[in-house]
Design a protein around this motif. Sequence first.
Motif, short mmCIF file in Angstrom:
data_model
loop_
_atom_site.label_atom_id
_atom_site.label_comp_id
_atom_site.label_asym_id
_atom_site.label_seq_id
_atom_site.Cartn_x
_atom_site.Cartn_y
_atom_site.Cartn_z
N LEU A 5 0.80 -1.22 0.00
CA LEU A 5 0.00 0.00 0.00
C LEU A 5 0.84 1.27 0.00
O LEU A 5 0.43 2.29 -0.55
N PHE A 6 2.03 1.23 0.62
CA PHE A 6 2.89 2.41 0.66
C PHE A 6 3.86 2.46 -0.52
O PHE A 6 4.58 3.44 -0.69
N ASP A 7 3.91 1.38 -1.32
CA ASP A 7 4.79 1.30 -2.49
C ASP A 7 6.27 1.44 -2.14
O ASP A 7 7.05 1.95 -2.93
N ALA A 49 -6.26 4.10 5.66
CA ALA A 49 -6.67 5.26 6.46
C ALA A 49 -5.46 5.94 7.09
O ALA A 49 -5.36 7.17 7.10
N VAL A 50 -4.53 5.15 7.61
CA VAL A 50 -3.30 5.71 8.20
C VAL A 50 -2.49 6.43 7.13
O VAL A 50 -2.01 7.55 7.33
N ARG A 51 -2.34 5.80 5.96
CA ARG A 51 -1.59 6.41 4.86
C ARG A 51 -2.23 7.74 4.45
O ARG A 51 -1.55 8.74 4.27
N SER A 52 -3.53 7.75 4.32
CA SER A 52 -4.24 8.97 3.95
C SER A 52 -4.03 10.07 4.98
O SER A 52 -3.77 11.23 4.64
N ASP A 53 -4.11 9.71 6.26
CA ASP A 53 -3.90 10.69 7.33
C ASP A 53 -2.47 11.22 7.32
O ASP A 53 -2.25 12.43 7.46
N LEU A 54 -1.49 10.34 7.13
CA LEU A 54 -0.09 10.79 7.07
C LEU A 54 0.13 11.73 5.89
O LEU A 54 0.79 12.77 6.03
N ARG A 55 -0.42 11.38 4.73
CA ARG A 55 -0.26 12.24 3.56
C ARG A 55 -0.88 13.62 3.82
O ARG A 55 -0.33 14.65 3.46
N TYR A 56 -2.06 13.64 4.46
CA TYR A 56 -2.71 14.90 4.78
C TYR A 56 -1.87 15.73 5.74
O TYR A 56 -1.63 16.92 5.52
N LEU A 58 1.29 15.61 6.25
CA LEU A 58 2.56 16.03 5.65
C LEU A 58 2.37 16.92 4.44
O LEU A 58 3.33 17.32 3.80
N GLY A 59 1.11 17.24 4.11
CA GLY A 59 0.82 18.11 2.98
C GLY A 59 1.12 17.47 1.64
O GLY A 59 1.52 18.16 0.70
N LEU A 60 0.94 16.16 1.54
CA LEU A 60 1.26 15.44 0.30
C LEU A 60 0.02 15.08 -0.51
O LEU A 60 0.09 14.22 -1.37
N ASN A 61 -1.10 15.72 -0.27
CA ASN A 61 -2.34 15.38 -0.99
C ASN A 61 -2.26 15.75 -2.43
O ASN A 61 -1.74 16.62 -2.92
#
Length: 61
Positions: A5-7, A49-56, A58-61
């Motif tokens: 999921l994190f590639d 969900a964790v990946r999405s939250d981390l991206r948000y 860290l401003g990576l959306n």
Amino acid sequence: MAERLFDRPVPVAHEPVAAGPNVDLSVTSRVWTDLASSPFLNIEEGIRAVRSDLRYRLGLN
């Protein structure tokens, strides 16, 4: 699952276990009553969900 999921590889830290004949490696299972009404996610949904939250965060959306 997380690496897919994190590639990328996900680092895992392994803690040393004390040696000896009296080492207790048993695990106690407890049910948190406050979680009884919470929706449960499968492992893939939870990691997403964790990946999405981390991206948000860290401003990576």
